[in-house]
Design a protein around this motif. Structure first.
Motif, PDB file in Angstrom:
ATOM      1  N   GLY A  56       0.786  -1.226   0.000  1.00  0.00           N
ATOM      2  CA  GLY A  56       0.000   0.000   0.000  1.00  0.00           C
ATOM      3  C   GLY A  56       0.815   1.272   0.000  1.00  0.00           C
ATOM      4  N   HIS A  57       2.131   1.159   0.120  1.00  0.00           N
ATOM      5  CA  HIS A  57       3.023   2.310   0.219  1.00  0.00           C
ATOM      6  C   HIS A  57       4.004   2.327  -0.953  1.00  0.00           C
ATOM      7  N   LYS A  62      -1.081  -1.663  -4.349  1.00  0.00           N
ATOM      8  CA  LYS A  62      -2.043  -0.835  -3.611  1.00  0.00           C
ATOM      9  C   LYS A  62      -3.373  -1.563  -3.352  1.00  0.00           C
ATOM     10  N   VAL A 187      -0.409   7.101  -0.832  1.00  0.00           N
ATOM     11  CA  VAL A 187      -0.960   5.946  -0.110  1.00  0.00           C
ATOM     12  C   VAL A 187      -2.475   6.109  -0.036  1.00  0.00           C
ATOM     13  N   PRO A 188      -3.252   5.109  -0.432  1.00  0.00           N
ATOM     14  CA  PRO A 188      -4.715   5.235  -0.374  1.00  0.00           C
ATOM     15  C   PRO A 188      -5.204   5.557   1.043  1.00  0.00           C
ATOM     16  N   THR A 191      -5.803   2.575   3.209  1.00  0.00           N
ATOM     17  CA  THR A 191      -4.566   1.948   3.666  1.00  0.00           C
ATOM     18  C   THR A 191      -4.006   2.702   4.861  1.00  0.00           C
TER      19      THR A 191
END
Length: 272
Positions: A56-57, A62, A187-188, A191
């Motif tokens: 995620g990062h 992601k 980052v979402p 997340t």
């Protein structure tokens, strides 16, 4: 770009520079391996330096699946196994150190020669038994407020948090603040939220006396994220510690005082 597939198929990005004993650098919350750009060249003159982007990062996958620190520990072990890493010095900055605690809990120290704690607490809340929470006063109510802002005004949240990553009383240049914020917001939101919930649900103080490898405590004396001397408590709880304090740094000594930080890390690794 080099990737290792996690056990659920999420691609984990890493960078490897240099040769010799592996030194693995793990980033903080919503950051990535690029934040160690002031360290890799100097450290890789003597060691194999590996940065890993947590799921995620950064440039890792992601997908919104298995977003827990327990899974990140599994991911680290997958990277270590894929690269056949032994005698690792594992360094965690902020949330990265929570990843390290999860790794120690799950896998122990079989692959490790040492650990480097970069300005992190083992427990993020402050209460009557622990004064070393985030900002010195984070409680459950304040944590919920942070969670709400993550999904309602992420840009505004980072506009507050990013300057706080640097030494109290300092004025980071606007280009640095913009780059940090831009990298963080890749980052979402979900997340970021999941990782925050994961780290705030954990208390690693009981683990500390069981750590059986040397630990370097690398902390900024002017940290705004952890304004209390958390390193004093860690020294009492962890059996084998050495201490590197950075007088002109806050939460990010590897960025704020890179030459001094790199020297402290090299001295520590050579001592193992």
């Amino acid at each position: 770009m080099p990737f290792v597939p996690a056990n659920d198929g999420v691609l984990l990005h890493y960078e490897s520079t240099g040769s010799g004993q592996p030194l693995v650098l793990v980033h903080g919350w919503t950051m990535n391996g690029r934040f160690f750009q002031k360290n890799v060249a100097a450290l890789s003159e003597s060691y194999r330096v590996i940065t890993v982007d947590a799921r995620g990062h950064g440039r890792s996958g992601k997908e919104l699946v298995h977003l827990t620190l327990e899974q990140v520990a599994e991911d680290l072990e997958k990277v270590f196994a894929e690269l056949d890493l032994r005698d690792v010095v594992l360094a965690g900055w902020s949330l990265g150190m929570a990843m390290v605690y999860n790794y120690l809990h799950r896998f122990g120290t079989e692959r490790l020669a040492g650990v480097i704690d970069i300005d992190m607490t083992p427990y993020l809340f402050s209460d009557e038994t622990w004064q070393h929470g985030v900002f010195g006063n984070l409680d459950a109510r304040a944590s919920l407020d942070v969670q709400y802002q993550m999904i309602s005004d992420r840009v505004g949240l980072m506009a507050t948090l990013v300057p706080a990553m640097f030494a109290a009383g300092s004025t980071p240049d606007p280009e640095t603040l913009a780059w940090w914020s831009d990298e963080s917001t890749t980052v979402p939101d979900l997340t970021a939220l999941a990782m925050w919930v994961s780290v705030t649900s954990q208390d690693w103080r009981p683990l500390l006396p069981k750590i059986d490898v040397p630990v370097l405590l690398a902390h900024g004396r002017r940290s705004q994220i952890y304004p209390t001397p958390v390193w004093e408590a860690l020294t009492e709880l962890i059996p084998q510690t050495s201490l590197a304090l950075f007088d002109e740094s806050g939460h990010s000594p590897f960025w704020e005082q890179p030459e001094q930080f790199n020297t402290a890390v090299l001295d520590f690794v050579r001592s193992l």
